[in-house]
Write a protein that holds these residues in place. Structure first.
Motif, PDB file in Angstrom:
ATOM      1  N   GLY A  74       0.821  -1.210   0.000  1.00 30.62           N
ATOM      2  CA  GLY A  74       0.000   0.000   0.000  1.00 30.62           C
ATOM      3  C   GLY A  74       0.853   1.258   0.000  1.00 30.62           C
ATOM      4  N   PHE A  75       1.835   1.301   0.901  1.00 30.32           N
ATOM      5  CA  PHE A  75       2.667   2.498   0.976  1.00 30.32           C
ATOM      6  C   PHE A  75       3.596   2.608  -0.230  1.00 30.32           C
ATOM      7  CE2 PHE A  75       0.986   2.724   5.195  1.00 30.32           C
ATOM      8  CZ  PHE A  75       0.990   4.080   5.474  1.00 30.32           C
ATOM      9  N   SER A  76       3.991   1.459  -0.771  1.00 30.04           N
ATOM     10  CA  SER A  76       4.813   1.506  -1.990  1.00 30.04           C
ATOM     11  C   SER A  76       4.012   2.104  -3.135  1.00 30.04           C
ATOM     12  CB  SER A  76       5.270   0.097  -2.371  1.00 30.04           C
ATOM     13  OG  SER A  76       6.033  -0.445  -1.341  1.00 30.04           O
ATOM     14  N   VAL A  77       2.776   1.660  -3.271  1.00 26.82           N
ATOM     15  CA  VAL A  77       1.915   2.188  -4.340  1.00 26.82           C
ATOM     16  C   VAL A  77       1.719   3.690  -4.136  1.00 26.82           C
ATOM     17  CG1 VAL A  77      -0.485   2.193  -5.159  1.00 26.82           C
ATOM     18  CG2 VAL A  77       0.717   0.030  -4.862  1.00 26.82           C
ATOM     19  N   MET A  78       1.468   4.065  -2.897  1.00 27.67           N
ATOM     20  CA  MET A  78       1.236   5.482  -2.609  1.00 27.67           C
ATOM     21  C   MET A  78       2.479   6.323  -2.932  1.00 27.67           C
ATOM     22  SD  MET A  78       0.792   7.311   1.019  1.00 27.67           S
ATOM     23  CE  MET A  78       2.560   7.399   1.120  1.00 27.67           C
ATOM     24  N   MET A  79       3.638   5.798  -2.502  1.00 25.40           N
ATOM     25  CA  MET A  79       4.877   6.543  -2.754  1.00 25.40           C
ATOM     26  C   MET A  79       5.156   6.662  -4.240  1.00 25.40           C
ATOM     27  SD  MET A  79       7.864   5.857  -0.060  1.00 25.40           S
ATOM     28  CE  MET A  79       8.898   6.953  -0.991  1.00 25.40           C
ATOM     29  N   TYR A 114      -4.625   2.315  -2.983  1.00 31.38           N
ATOM     30  CA  TYR A 114      -5.595   3.149  -3.698  1.00 31.38           C
ATOM     31  C   TYR A 114      -6.263   4.131  -2.731  1.00 31.38           C
ATOM     32  CZ  TYR A 114      -9.645   4.509  -6.475  1.00 31.38           C
ATOM     33  OH  TYR A 114     -10.592   5.228  -7.137  1.00 31.38           O
ATOM     34  N   LEU A 115      -6.639   3.610  -1.558  1.00 32.18           N
ATOM     35  CA  LEU A 115      -7.307   4.479  -0.585  1.00 32.18           C
ATOM     36  C   LEU A 115      -6.358   5.564  -0.067  1.00 32.18           C
ATOM     37  CD1 LEU A 115      -9.397   1.855   1.439  1.00 32.18           C
ATOM     38  CD2 LEU A 115     -10.208   3.461  -0.296  1.00 32.18           C
ATOM     39  N   LEU A 116      -5.091   5.184   0.137  1.00 33.68           N
ATOM     40  CA  LEU A 116      -4.108   6.184   0.576  1.00 33.68           C
ATOM     41  C   LEU A 116      -3.961   7.286  -0.470  1.00 33.68           C
ATOM     42  CD1 LEU A 116      -1.309   3.919   2.111  1.00 33.68           C
ATOM     43  CD2 LEU A 116      -2.587   5.681   3.324  1.00 33.68           C
ATOM     44  N   CYS A 117      -3.930   6.877  -1.728  1.00 38.30           N
ATOM     45  CA  CYS A 117      -3.807   7.865  -2.816  1.00 38.30           C
ATOM     46  C   CYS A 117      -5.030   8.782  -2.829  1.00 38.30           C
ATOM     47  CB  CYS A 117      -3.655   7.174  -4.169  1.00 38.30           C
ATOM     48  SG  CYS A 117      -2.048   6.415  -4.381  1.00 38.30           S
ATOM     49  N   ARG A 118      -6.202   8.161  -2.687  1.00 37.41           N
ATOM     50  CA  ARG A 118      -7.429   8.972  -2.677  1.00 37.41           C
ATOM     51  C   ARG A 118      -7.399   9.949  -1.505  1.00 37.41           C
ATOM     52  NH1 ARG A 118     -10.691   8.704  -7.162  1.00 37.41           N
ATOM     53  NH2 ARG A 118     -12.402   9.387  -5.832  1.00 37.41           N
ATOM     54  N   GLY A 119      -6.926   9.445  -0.352  1.00 44.97           N
ATOM     55  CA  GLY A 119      -6.852  10.296   0.830  1.00 44.97           C
ATOM     56  C   GLY A 119      -5.880  11.454   0.622  1.00 44.97           C
ATOM     57  N   LEU A 120      -4.715  11.127   0.062  1.00 43.90           N
ATOM     58  CA  LEU A 120      -3.721  12.181  -0.190  1.00 43.90           C
ATOM     59  C   LEU A 120      -4.239  13.194  -1.192  1.00 43.90           C
ATOM     60  CD1 LEU A 120      -0.240  10.421  -0.422  1.00 43.90           C
ATOM     61  CD2 LEU A 120      -1.041  12.011   1.302  1.00 43.90           C
ATOM     62  N   PRO A 141       0.230  16.073  -6.508  1.00 41.38           N
ATOM     63  CA  PRO A 141       0.100  15.459  -7.840  1.00 41.38           C
ATOM     64  C   PRO A 141       0.235  13.942  -7.739  1.00 41.38           C
ATOM     65  CG  PRO A 141       2.257  16.458  -7.576  1.00 41.38           C
ATOM     66  CD  PRO A 141       1.533  16.691  -6.299  1.00 41.38           C
ATOM     67  N   LEU A 142      -0.846  13.247  -7.958  1.00 42.22           N
ATOM     68  CA  LEU A 142      -0.842  11.778  -7.855  1.00 42.22           C
ATOM     69  C   LEU A 142      -1.261  11.189  -9.181  1.00 42.22           C
ATOM     70  CD1 LEU A 142      -2.783  11.887  -4.548  1.00 42.22           C
ATOM     71  CD2 LEU A 142      -0.587  10.751  -4.716  1.00 42.22           C
ATOM     72  N   ILE A 143      -0.709  10.066  -9.502  1.00 41.05           N
ATOM     73  CA  ILE A 143      -1.201   9.389 -10.699  1.00 41.05           C
ATOM     74  C   ILE A 143      -1.594   7.958 -10.322  1.00 41.05           C
ATOM     75  CG2 ILE A 143       0.036  10.742 -12.426  1.00 41.05           C
ATOM     76  CD1 ILE A 143       2.002   8.359 -12.593  1.00 41.05           C
ATOM     77  N   TYR A 144      -2.557   7.451 -11.023  1.00 43.76           N
ATOM     78  CA  TYR A 144      -3.030   6.084 -10.794  1.00 43.76           C
ATOM     79  C   TYR A 144      -2.541   5.239 -11.956  1.00 43.76           C
ATOM     80  CZ  TYR A 144      -5.877   8.249  -7.233  1.00 43.76           C
ATOM     81  OH  TYR A 144      -6.286   8.953  -6.122  1.00 43.76           O
ATOM     82  N   GLU A 145      -1.487   4.498 -11.707  1.00 50.35           N
ATOM     83  CA  GLU A 145      -0.831   3.752 -12.774  1.00 50.35           C
ATOM     84  C   GLU A 145      -0.865   2.255 -12.430  1.00 50.35           C
ATOM     85  OE1 GLU A 145       0.455   3.781 -16.260  1.00 50.35           O
ATOM     86  OE2 GLU A 145       0.939   5.742 -15.407  1.00 50.35           O
ATOM     87  N   PRO A 146      -1.485   1.433 -13.272  1.00 49.91           N
ATOM     88  CA  PRO A 146      -1.513  -0.012 -12.983  1.00 49.91           C
ATOM     89  C   PRO A 146      -0.109  -0.591 -12.792  1.00 49.91           C
ATOM     90  CG  PRO A 146      -2.963   0.500 -14.814  1.00 49.91           C
ATOM     91  CD  PRO A 146      -2.226   1.755 -14.495  1.00 49.91           C
TER      92      PRO A 146
END
Lengths: 232, 411
Positions: B31-36, B346-352, B368-373
């Motif tokens: 989760g944190f890796s995805v967020m970072m 995903y939730l962390l990204c949404r929260g950020l 600035p966040l991106i959602y990248e598979p």
């Protein structure tokens, strides 16, 4: 003359170390089809060690153990495992059932590992064995839901699952009450009586040994007596 | 179901607390890796996009990378040239429109001429140095985002007054000028021009917004004191990432220094590489820590299951089968952790994304966040692989258990 189910030739098992310990020495033994043999001896005499050699769980330091006429000492672990799975069955003092699995699943385990029967046939055999051992209605129960005698009977069913040539039992009644012990012994006798199998039971209890057709006495790792019970 | 898988699933199901702890460990890592990764790459892309949008992709100037050889060097074998001084005035690109026409023939994008000169902008007693860029508005819209960056007035406003200029809003704020006011542009040689402010632009890059003035080509040429001067050709490439290759080819063909946006911001892009390396190390460390959790749990399970392992081996299970059971358990924990980690990430990204965050560099109000598979696949893949590797060692140890030792002990 038929091939012995197990033949031990001058087998010794010595543990290495600074002071080598001899578990068994110069064992010569033949287990023939239909035999119900008891290995007796005082505690620490090497009964269990002998059984581990017979069951290919251990490898002799010298000598040879032949199963179904095949020398096994030079076999690798996988080949010995395969031979154990298809030719030998074990019952121990403790039932050693897998605690998370039902009685039926425990009986199915060796059959599934061997894969000789189709899944439906495996299930039918498991049900048959459980029924024969009086556990028809207990197949769904996990070991902790069964009594000591019932668990040991499940262990016997599991040992018989792959129709082994030899059933090796190490103090199988050691943890059971008298009634359960009698029932287990009766079952083992029935196993030996059927389909050309042999049963080797390790015990330190002379009354149990007295029920066997043959008594092998072991002291200090050596066979000091091998007597067939007089007919009658 | 496959026997090995069934045993593995049964083990993890019956040790629910341990399994949940293991899954949570991996999930936290993933989760944190995805967020970072989302945050780091998002900020990097946002930064690069602003850089790319703020400037032409390739800038061809009237400079040369290597000074032209001295005529004496062509005649004599050994020449020492001392005390040379450069021209004060820029020569400009020779035959600029022919060069532009030549580039338009093959450059995948658009090409526009421009004039760059320096001036001091004065208004109401305040002044600031500015870069005055002369442009052809019809062509400029194809090579820059200026038209979309207009905050007040339009690009066509440059045609509506003599000496019309469009100022960066930061520059306008600095000297306190507004649209409709007249600014004084003073050149280095002491000449002064009056220009009417017809518009303000905002690129989002402070350095540009506080320093740049756009005007028509001819106004800039007058300001530079050279009619027909074109000292920069601005190129926009359809694929911004091709800018470096295009710049190289232009330079080879024209001999003029062609700087891609990547070259212009080489230092920043290098910084991004270091930043990415740091990110990979941090993410790797997070996932490594998670894998220690898996190792611990599989070790505990194998320790607790020593008797079961012994009995399975006594029944005739091969070492490889026993090993597979426990590796699969690690894989199940890893897989569960991955899936939970995807949700957490995903939730962390949404929260950020909900956090308001401003920087001086850009106008962005959020992170600035991106959602990248790819982030999910990479974090999941690494977590799964490290879980399996972490599980392999205790599994191998378990598979080597000598059943006799355990059975003797248990009996």
């Amino acid at each position: 003359m038929s091939v012995p189910l197990i033949e031990v030739r001058k087998a010794s098992r010595i543990l290495g170390g600074e002071v080598p310990t001899t578990l068994v020495a110069d064992i010569d033994l033949v287990v023939a089809p239909g035999e119900f043999a008891a290995v007796i001896g005082p505690s620490g005499s090497g009964k269990s060690s002998l059984m581990y050699l017979l069951g290919l769980l251990d490898v002799p330091t010298s000598g040879e153990v032949l199963v179904d006429g095949r020398p096994t000492r030079a076999l690798d672990e996988d080949a010995r495992s395969a031979l154990r799975l298809s030719h030998l069955g074990f019952v121990f003092q403790f039932h050693f059932l897998l605690p998370e699995f039902s009685a039926r699943d425990n009986v199915l385990l060796p059959m599934r590992a061997l894969g000789r029967l189709a899944p439906k046939a495996q299930e039918a055999r498991a049900d048959l064995l459980l029924a024969e051992l009086g556990l028809k209605d207990h197949g769904w129960k996990r070991p902790d839901q069964l009594s000591g005698g019932q668990r040991q009977r499940v262990a016997i069913a599991r040992a018989l699952a792959n129709e082994p040539a030899v059933l090796l039992a190490d103090e199988p009644t050691g943890n059971l009450d008298t009634a359960s012990s009698a029932q287990v012994l009766r079952l083992l006798r029935e196993v030996a009586a059927g389909e050309g199998r042999a049963v080797v039971i390790v015990t330190h209890d002379p009354t149990i040994a007295a029920q066997a057709d043959r008594t092998i006495t072991i002291v200090d790792g050596r066979i000091v007596g091998d007597q067939a019970r007089a007919a009658g | 179901m496959n026997l090995v898988l069934e045993i593995a699933l049964t083990h993890v199901r019956f040790r629910l607390r341990q399994t949940v702890v293991g899954v949570l460990g991996v999930a936290t890592g993933v989760g944190f890796s995805v967020m970072m990764a989302s945050l780091m790459e998002g900020s990097q892309r946002d930064f690069i996009r602003q850089l790319v949008d703020a400037l032409p992709h390739v800038s061809v100037t009237d400079e040369r990378r290597e000074p032209p050889p001295q005529p004496a060097a062509a005649v004599y074998q050994a020449v020492a040239v001392l005390g040379l001084s450069t021209d004060e005035k820029r020569k400009g690109i020779s035959n600029p429109y022919a060069t532009i026409a030549g580039l338009e023939g093959w450059v995948p994008g658009a090409v526009a001429p421009s004039v760059q000169t320096k001036a001091v902008a004065r208004f109401g007693g305040r002044d600031t140095t500015a870069t005055v860029i002369g442009i052809d508005p019809r062509r400029e819209v194809k090579v820059s985002q200026l038209v979309t960056q207009m905050r007040d007035g339009t690009l066509d406003g440059l045609h509506k007054a003599s000496n019309a200029v469009i100022l960066g809003d930061g520059l306008a704020r600095r000297i306190g000028i507004r649209v409709g006011n007249t600014v004084t542009l003073a050149t280095a040689d002491g000449r002064a021009f009056y220009a009417q402010v017809t518009g303000l632009f905002h690129s989002g890059v402070r350095q540009i917004d506080e320093n740049q003035i756009y005007t028509l080509l001819r106004t800039a040429q007058v300001l530079a004191g050279r009619t027909a001067l074109i000292n920069e050709i601005r190129v926009r490439v359809d694929d911004a990432m091709q800018a470096r290759e295009v710049a190289g080819r232009i330079e080879k063909l024209t001999g003029y220094k062609s700087v891609s946006w990547q070259e212009a911001h080489e230092d920043l892009l290098s910084a991004f590489q270091i930043r990415n390396a740091i990110m990979i190390m941090v993410v790797g460390a997070i996932l490594l820590v998670a894998s220690f959790g898996t190792y611990n749990i599989v070790s505990t399970i194998t320790h607790e299951k020593a008797r079961d392992i012994a009995i399975m081996k006594s029944l005739g299970f091969r070492e490889s089968v026993v090993r597979r059971i426990f590796v699969l358990e690690a894989a199940v924990i890893g897989l569960g952790g991955c899936l939970a980690g995807f949700v957490l990430g995903y939730l962390l990204c949404r929260g950020l994304g909900l956090i308001e965050f401003r920087t001086g560099f850009s106008d962005r109000t959020g992170l600035p966040l991106i959602y990248e598979p790819a982030h999910y696949l990479l974090a999941g893949g690494v977590a799964l692989a490290s879980s399996v590797i972490a599980g392999y060692f205790p599994a191998r140890k378990a598979a080597r258990v000598h059943p006799v030792e355990i059975i003797r002990g248990a009996s």
